[in-house]
Design a protein around this motif. Sequence first.
Motif, PDB file in Angstrom:
ATOM      1  N   HIS A  22       0.814  -1.210   0.000  1.00 15.76           N
ATOM      2  CA  HIS A  22       0.000   0.000   0.000  1.00 15.76           C
ATOM      3  C   HIS A  22       0.848   1.261   0.000  1.00 15.76           C
ATOM      4  N   GLY A  23       2.157   1.106  -0.092  1.00 17.31           N
ATOM      5  CA  GLY A  23       3.027   2.261  -0.185  1.00 17.31           C
ATOM      6  C   GLY A  23       3.014   2.844  -1.592  1.00 17.31           C
ATOM      7  N   VAL A  24       3.689   3.961  -1.744  1.00 14.92           N
ATOM      8  CA  VAL A  24       3.819   4.601  -3.055  1.00 14.92           C
ATOM      9  C   VAL A  24       5.228   4.339  -3.566  1.00 14.92           C
ATOM     10  N   LEU A  25       5.314   3.750  -4.751  1.00 14.47           N
ATOM     11  CA  LEU A  25       6.618   3.466  -5.323  1.00 14.47           C
ATOM     12  C   LEU A  25       7.128   4.709  -6.037  1.00 14.47           C
ATOM     13  N   VAL A  26       8.180   5.295  -5.511  1.00 17.89           N
ATOM     14  CA  VAL A  26       8.722   6.539  -6.053  1.00 17.89           C
ATOM     15  C   VAL A  26       9.912   6.229  -6.941  1.00 17.89           C
ATOM     16  N   THR A  27       9.840   6.713  -8.170  1.00 16.30           N
ATOM     17  CA  THR A  27      10.932   6.537  -9.122  1.00 16.30           C
ATOM     18  C   THR A  27      11.751   7.814  -9.185  1.00 16.30           C
ATOM     19  N   ALA A  29      14.985  10.317 -10.549  1.00 17.73           N
ATOM     20  CA  ALA A  29      15.518  10.719 -11.849  1.00 17.73           C
ATOM     21  C   ALA A  29      16.709   9.863 -12.265  1.00 17.73           C
ATOM     22  N   ASP A  30      17.441   9.344 -11.278  1.00 19.87           N
ATOM     23  CA  ASP A  30      18.614   8.531 -11.610  1.00 19.87           C
ATOM     24  C   ASP A  30      18.264   7.055 -11.800  1.00 19.87           C
ATOM     25  N   GLY A  31      16.963   6.748 -11.748  1.00 21.98           N
ATOM     26  CA  GLY A  31      16.538   5.381 -11.993  1.00 21.98           C
ATOM     27  C   GLY A  31      16.296   4.571 -10.730  1.00 21.98           C
ATOM     28  N   ALA A  32      16.684   5.123  -9.584  1.00 22.35           N
ATOM     29  CA  ALA A  32      16.449   4.420  -8.328  1.00 22.35           C
ATOM     30  C   ALA A  32      14.964   4.415  -7.985  1.00 22.35           C
ATOM     31  N   VAL A  33      14.525   3.363  -7.361  1.00 21.74           N
ATOM     32  CA  VAL A  33      13.140   3.298  -6.911  1.00 21.74           C
ATOM     33  C   VAL A  33      13.115   2.971  -5.426  1.00 21.74           C
ATOM     34  N   CYS A  41       7.671  -0.836   2.043  1.00 24.50           N
ATOM     35  CA  CYS A  41       8.288  -2.155   2.034  1.00 24.50           C
ATOM     36  C   CYS A  41       9.692  -2.063   1.431  1.00 24.50           C
ATOM     37  N   ASP A  42      10.383  -3.164   1.450  1.00 26.13           N
ATOM     38  CA  ASP A  42      11.727  -3.212   0.891  1.00 26.13           C
ATOM     39  C   ASP A  42      11.747  -3.798  -0.515  1.00 26.13           C
ATOM     40  N   THR A  44      10.845  -3.456  -4.207  1.00 25.82           N
ATOM     41  CA  THR A  44      10.463  -2.392  -5.131  1.00 25.82           C
ATOM     42  C   THR A  44       9.951  -2.948  -6.455  1.00 25.82           C
ATOM     43  N   SER A  45       9.397  -4.132  -6.431  1.00 26.69           N
ATOM     44  CA  SER A  45       8.789  -4.665  -7.643  1.00 26.69           C
ATOM     45  C   SER A  45       7.594  -3.800  -8.028  1.00 26.69           C
ATOM     46  N   ILE A  46       7.601  -3.332  -9.276  1.00 29.70           N
ATOM     47  CA  ILE A  46       6.528  -2.438  -9.723  1.00 29.70           C
ATOM     48  C   ILE A  46       5.170  -3.126  -9.645  1.00 29.70           C
ATOM     49  N   SER A  47       5.153  -4.412  -9.918  1.00 34.21           N
ATOM     50  CA  SER A  47       3.881  -5.133  -9.966  1.00 34.21           C
ATOM     51  C   SER A  47       3.206  -5.224  -8.594  1.00 34.21           C
ATOM     52  N   ARG A  48       3.965  -5.027  -7.540  1.00 34.06           N
ATOM     53  CA  ARG A  48       3.384  -5.113  -6.199  1.00 34.06           C
ATOM     54  C   ARG A  48       2.735  -3.806  -5.772  1.00 34.06           C
ATOM     55  N   HIS A  49       2.916  -2.751  -6.575  1.00 32.67           N
ATOM     56  CA  HIS A  49       2.485  -1.419  -6.149  1.00 32.67           C
ATOM     57  C   HIS A  49       1.427  -0.851  -7.080  1.00 32.67           C
ATOM     58  N   ASP A  50       0.279  -0.557  -6.506  1.00 34.53           N
ATOM     59  CA  ASP A  50      -0.776   0.083  -7.283  1.00 34.53           C
ATOM     60  C   ASP A  50      -0.493   1.563  -7.466  1.00 34.53           C
ATOM     61  N   TRP A  51       0.206   2.147  -6.506  1.00 38.79           N
ATOM     62  CA  TRP A  51       0.431   3.583  -6.522  1.00 38.79           C
ATOM     63  C   TRP A  51       1.883   3.863  -6.829  1.00 38.79           C
TER      64      TRP A  51
END
Length: 69
Positions: A22-27, A29-33, A41-42, A44-51
């Motif tokens: 339920h967290g927000v996955l922040v991308t 500018a340098d490519g880090a997420v 959470c730890d 950072t799989s995009i598929s696990r994050h709706d937001w």
Amino acid sequence: MTTATTTSRACTSCHADLDHCHGVLVTHADGAVECHGDSACDDTSISRHDWRASCTDLGTCPCALPAAA
Ligand SMILES: [Zn+2]
Ligand SMILES: [Zn+2]
Ligand SMILES: [Zn+2]
């Protein structure tokens, strides 16, 4: 007071018993997420994050600022 049935923060993925966050996955500018939020959470799989958001949208990250010349 009846607080029995109202479960906060239950989404469709919760009801489907999917592995998600339920967290927000922040991308950045340098490519880090990284995951931000109350339930960050730890993983950072995009598929696990709706937001998802980019740190330039949030405007709170140093790497969102234009590089000083
Ligand atoms: Zn959920
Ligand atoms: Zn950033
Ligand atoms: Zn997360």
